[in-house]
Design a protein around this motif. Structure first.
Motif, PDB file in Angstrom:
ATOM      1  N   VAL A   1       8.547  10.117  46.722  1.00  0.00           N
ATOM      2  CA  VAL A   1       8.845   8.699  46.488  1.00  0.00           C
ATOM      3  C   VAL A   1       7.651   7.841  46.893  1.00  0.00           C
ATOM      4  N   LEU A   2       7.063   8.158  48.056  1.00  0.00           N
ATOM      5  CA  LEU A   2       5.904   7.389  48.515  1.00  0.00           C
ATOM      6  C   LEU A   2       4.734   7.514  47.532  1.00  0.00           C
ATOM      7  N   THR A   3       4.545   8.719  46.986  1.00  0.00           N
ATOM      8  CA  THR A   3       3.451   8.944  46.047  1.00  0.00           C
ATOM      9  C   THR A   3       3.663   8.173  44.752  1.00  0.00           C
ATOM     10  N   ILE A   4       4.893   8.149  44.269  1.00  0.00           N
ATOM     11  CA  ILE A   4       5.206   7.361  43.062  1.00  0.00           C
ATOM     12  C   ILE A   4       4.934   5.884  43.313  1.00  0.00           C
TER      13      ILE A   4
ATOM     14  N   HIS B   1      -0.924   1.164  44.709  1.00  0.00           N
ATOM     15  CA  HIS B   1      -2.271   1.670  44.423  1.00  0.00           C
ATOM     16  C   HIS B   1      -3.077   1.866  45.706  1.00  0.00           C
ATOM     17  N   LYS B   2      -2.346   2.192  46.780  1.00  0.00           N
ATOM     18  CA  LYS B   2      -2.955   2.514  48.064  1.00  0.00           C
ATOM     19  C   LYS B   2      -2.438   3.873  48.528  1.00  0.00           C
TER      20      LYS B   2
ATOM     21  N   SER C   1      -6.137   7.281  42.839  1.00  0.00           N
ATOM     22  CA  SER C   1      -5.567   6.782  41.588  1.00  0.00           C
ATOM     23  C   SER C   1      -6.176   7.487  40.388  1.00  0.00           C
ATOM     24  N   ASP C   2      -7.420   7.985  40.551  1.00  0.00           N
ATOM     25  CA  ASP C   2      -8.108   8.721  39.493  1.00  0.00           C
ATOM     26  C   ASP C   2      -8.812   9.906  40.140  1.00  0.00           C
ATOM     27  N   TRP C   3      -8.287  11.102  39.906  1.00  0.00           N
ATOM     28  CA  TRP C   3      -8.811  12.290  40.561  1.00  0.00           C
ATOM     29  C   TRP C   3     -10.118  12.784  39.957  1.00  0.00           C
ATOM     30  N   SER C   4     -10.521  12.246  38.827  1.00  0.00           N
ATOM     31  CA  SER C   4     -11.750  12.749  38.202  1.00  0.00           C
ATOM     32  C   SER C   4     -12.963  12.568  39.113  1.00  0.00           C
TER      33      SER C   4
END
Length: 330
Positions: free
Chosen positions: A268-271, A278-279, A81-84
């Motif tokens: 679509v799954l990623t969206i 959020h999984k 959810s947060d690549w940082s």
């Protein structure tokens, strides 16, 4: 080698490295993140040290009184959810560990990279340690951080740190508790969530062989060299059928999915993952793009220079499937 620190010691590969070291009567310090489950280390005679590789003082303290460092701590993910965080851990965390190793005069460092940090040869040609990285535009944060951090590690090797890089392929085996994205592939195939295959291929290897390769690299690896820790090159189709056959599900009907259609579906799954669940999704367009290549690698260098021997891959997959069943993943 008398005493070693293993970062990422409670993880899938890390815990197997710990076991390999203990089997050779080497004293082990296991670096554990605060709050990290340590089930994979239960019953082992190790000194557990709580610390985060983003905390330079903690890692420097953990390295005191050891002669060898195995740096495995990293984030391996196809979606976040947060690549940082993956840049902080895989890059700044590695810098902290390596600078601390210099400061503490560590005699030998084995740096765990990945085949993701090696280039992909055209078609079904096999990549070696000398195949130049060529995935800058892929868009994979994991692949990019593994390559960039590997380059920094090699910079330390060029500046007097006795450091060897190992590049594991796709490992399978027991104690994959998270599970890793690699282990999740098996779960999705056997459970029936994944009923398709597509063009491309991967290199698969027993996690115990990967662990043994780490220890052999510490004993025999040449400073500044890369060693691919892999075994069998296999197409996605053949791998899927191999897993189903081992799980006695060989009669299951599979669909040959065109890569463009699969990339659209995983978009679509990623969206859905980004904004609703959020999984992690089953896969992502970037992951499909990467694995639709033939990710075939040659482990001859590790076999000849390090003396690495390899377990039959059917045995590895069978043990992984049975372990997932026994631990209620399947």
């Amino acid at each position: 080698m008398k005493k070693a620190l293993v970062t990422g010691a409670a993880g899938f590969i890390g815990s197997h490295v710990v076991r390999e070291l203990l089997a050779r009567n080497i004293e082990v310090k296991a670096l554990i993140r605060p709050g990290e489950p340590t089930t994979n280390l239960d019953g082992l005679d190790v000194q557990k040290v709580i610390g985060d590789i983003l905390d330079y003082e903690a890692i420097s303290k953990a390295l005191q009184d050891v002669d060898t460092l195995f740096h495995l701590a990293a984030i391996y993910a196809i979606w976040m959810s947060d690549w940082s965080k993956i840049y902080e851990v895989n890059m700044q965390g590695s810098r902290n560990v390596l600078w601390a190793a210099v400061e503490q005069n560590i005699e030998k460092v084995v740096y765990t990279s990945s085949i993701a940090a090696i280039g992909i040869a055209p078609g079904e040609e096999v990549s070696t340690e000398d195949t130049a990285f060529n995935q800058y535009t892929l868009g994979s944060h994991y692949v990019l951080t593994k390559y960039l951090s590997q380059q920094e590690a090699l910079g330390f090797a060029r500046n007097k740190l006795d450091l060897v890089v190992v590049n594991p392929a796709f490992p399978f085996g027991v104690m994959d508790r998270v599970p890793t994205p690699t282990g999740q592939i098996i779960i999705d195939i056997v459970s029936g969530i994944n009923r398709f295959y597509y063009s491309g291929g991967i290199n698969i290897v027993d996690v115990r062989d990967v662990a043994r390769g780490h220890v052999l690299a510490a004993e025999k690896g040449r400073t500044g060299e890369l060693y691919i820790l892999g075994n069998k090159n296999i197409s996605i189709e053949d791998f899927t059928n191999l897993v189903l056959g081992i799980a006695n599900l060989g009669d299951r009907f599979l669909v040959n999915m065109p890569v463009p259609l699969l990339k659209t579906a995983t978009s679509v799954l990623t969206i859905w993952s980004d904004f609703i669940s959020h999984k992690p999704p089953l896969s992502t367009p970037v992951e499909i793009q990467y694995s639709s290549n033939h990710l075939y690698f040659d482990s001859t260098k590790a076999q000849t220079e390090l003396g690495l021997t390899l377990t039959p891959i059917g045995e590895s997959l069978n043990q992984a499937i049975e372990w997932f069943k026994e631990n209620d993943y399947l």
